[in-house]
Design a protein around this motif. Structure first.
Motif, mmCIF file in Angstrom:
data_model
loop_
_atom_site.group_PDB
_atom_site.id
_atom_site.type_symbol
_atom_site.label_atom_id
_atom_site.label_comp_id
_atom_site.label_asym_id
_atom_site.label_seq_id
_atom_site.Cartn_x
_atom_site.Cartn_y
_atom_site.Cartn_z
ATOM 1 N N UNK A 93 0.818 -1.213 0.000
ATOM 2 C CA UNK A 93 0.000 0.000 0.000
ATOM 3 C C UNK A 93 0.858 1.273 0.000
ATOM 4 N N UNK A 94 1.924 1.270 0.828
ATOM 5 C CA UNK A 94 2.736 2.481 0.948
ATOM 6 C C UNK A 94 3.413 2.826 -0.371
ATOM 7 N N UNK A 132 2.565 6.090 -2.816
ATOM 8 C CA UNK A 132 3.613 7.079 -3.100
ATOM 9 C C UNK A 132 3.743 7.321 -4.600
ATOM 10 N N UNK A 133 3.729 6.248 -5.380
ATOM 11 C CA UNK A 133 3.823 6.386 -6.833
ATOM 12 C C UNK A 133 2.624 7.147 -7.388
ATOM 13 N N UNK A 181 -4.388 -2.115 -8.613
ATOM 14 C CA UNK A 181 -4.767 -3.397 -8.034
ATOM 15 C C UNK A 181 -5.975 -3.213 -7.130
ATOM 16 N N UNK A 182 -6.744 -4.246 -6.952
ATOM 17 C CA UNK A 182 -8.026 -4.131 -6.252
ATOM 18 C C UNK A 182 -7.853 -3.659 -4.814
ATOM 19 N N UNK A 183 -6.958 -4.278 -4.058
ATOM 20 C CA UNK A 183 -6.825 -3.942 -2.638
ATOM 21 C C UNK A 183 -6.266 -2.540 -2.436
ATOM 22 N N UNK A 184 -5.227 -2.210 -3.197
ATOM 23 C CA UNK A 184 -4.632 -0.874 -3.059
ATOM 24 C C UNK A 184 -5.611 0.194 -3.530
#
Length: 267
Positions: free
Chosen positions: A211-212, A216-217, A251-254
């Motif tokens: 996630x981090x 950031x990107x 992505x789904x979770x992020x």
């Protein structure tokens, strides 16, 4: 004039078409300049590799027409008024200062279209809008010097009410204050976008991977960064995005986590 076939590289300059039926016309690699098309039907017309420069299209219909690899506007400020684009192919089309007023786009194919210098007022987009980039004006100062100042893209009362946005970008001072987002509950318009991005970047530093890193990107991609020549693009204060677009990108979770953060910051 149905099925009209023009020789490739034909020139149409300072010509007026009124109440004409050009359904199925083949105008490949034609040059259209300073001409007027009023109440003209372009259904299933092939305008591949055409260059359109400084023309006016009023009450025209482009159902299943193709502008593939065409240049629309050609940096002279073309006008599209009360026009209908349904299942229109814009793949690899390029844009240079066209103005769209009171037009609607339904189930069109874009795939990487950059509406460079294009402006929209009181238009409606329906169906899937995928791979599109809206600007507030020209991206580079050199375009202003070479082609002049385009009409600011205020996106005034532009509706995405019945649209689904995937991989759609807004930048360079594109005003979304009056934009109508999709009503599916999976999209939202955010003001103070740069502040939100800054807050997201700060909060995400305590998140676990991935996630981090992905946050950031994403934030860096949306911050106002200088060009290689040291100049800066126009600040983007508004943004329209959705959970599906974020999930498709990150992505789904992020994507879901970033979406929940943006919604919570809205409250």
């Amino acid at each position: 004039m149905r099925g009209l076939v023009l020789p490739e590289r034909s020139d149409l300059r300072r010509i007026t078409f009124r109440s004409a039926d050009l359904s199925g016309a083949i105008l490949k690699q034609s040059w259209l300049e300073l001409s007027a098309f009023i109440d003209v039907c372009f259904d299933c017309a092939q305008l591949h590799n055409c260059t359109e420069r400084g023309c006016t299209f009023e009450k025209c219909r482009f159902r299943h027409a193709s502008f593939r690899r065409s240049l629309i506007g050609a940096y002279r400020g073309s006008c599209f008024l009360h026009c209908c684009f349904e299942n229109t192919d814009f793949i690899q089309a390029r844009f240079g200062r066209p103005e769209f007023d009171d037009c609607y786009f339904e189930n069109c194919t874009y795939s990487g279209v950059d509406f460079n210098g294009a402006s929209f007022e009181r238009c409606e987009f329906r169906g899937e809008v995928r791979g599109v980039w809206f600007h507030g004006g020209f991206l580079y100062e050199s375009d202003l010097e070479n082609y002049g100042e385009p009409r600011p893209n205020k996106m005034e009362c532009v509706s995405f009410k019945n649209a689904k946005l995937i991989d759609v970008t807004f930048s360079d001072g594109c005003d979304l204050s009056t934009v109508i987002p999709p009503v599916d509950g999976r999209h939202a318009v955010f003001d103070r976008w740069q502040e939100r991005i800054k807050s997201l970047l700060e909060q995400s530093r305590v998140w676990s991977e991935p996630f981090r890193n992905e946050a950031e990107l994403y934030c860096k991609a949306h911050q106002t960064q200088p060009f290689t020549d040291g100049t800066y693009p126009k600040k983007q204060d508004w943004y329209l995005t959705g959970v599906d677009s974020l999930s498709n990108l990150l992505g789904i979770e992020v994507g879901k986590k970033l979406w929940e953060f943006l919604l919570a910051a809205e409250k």
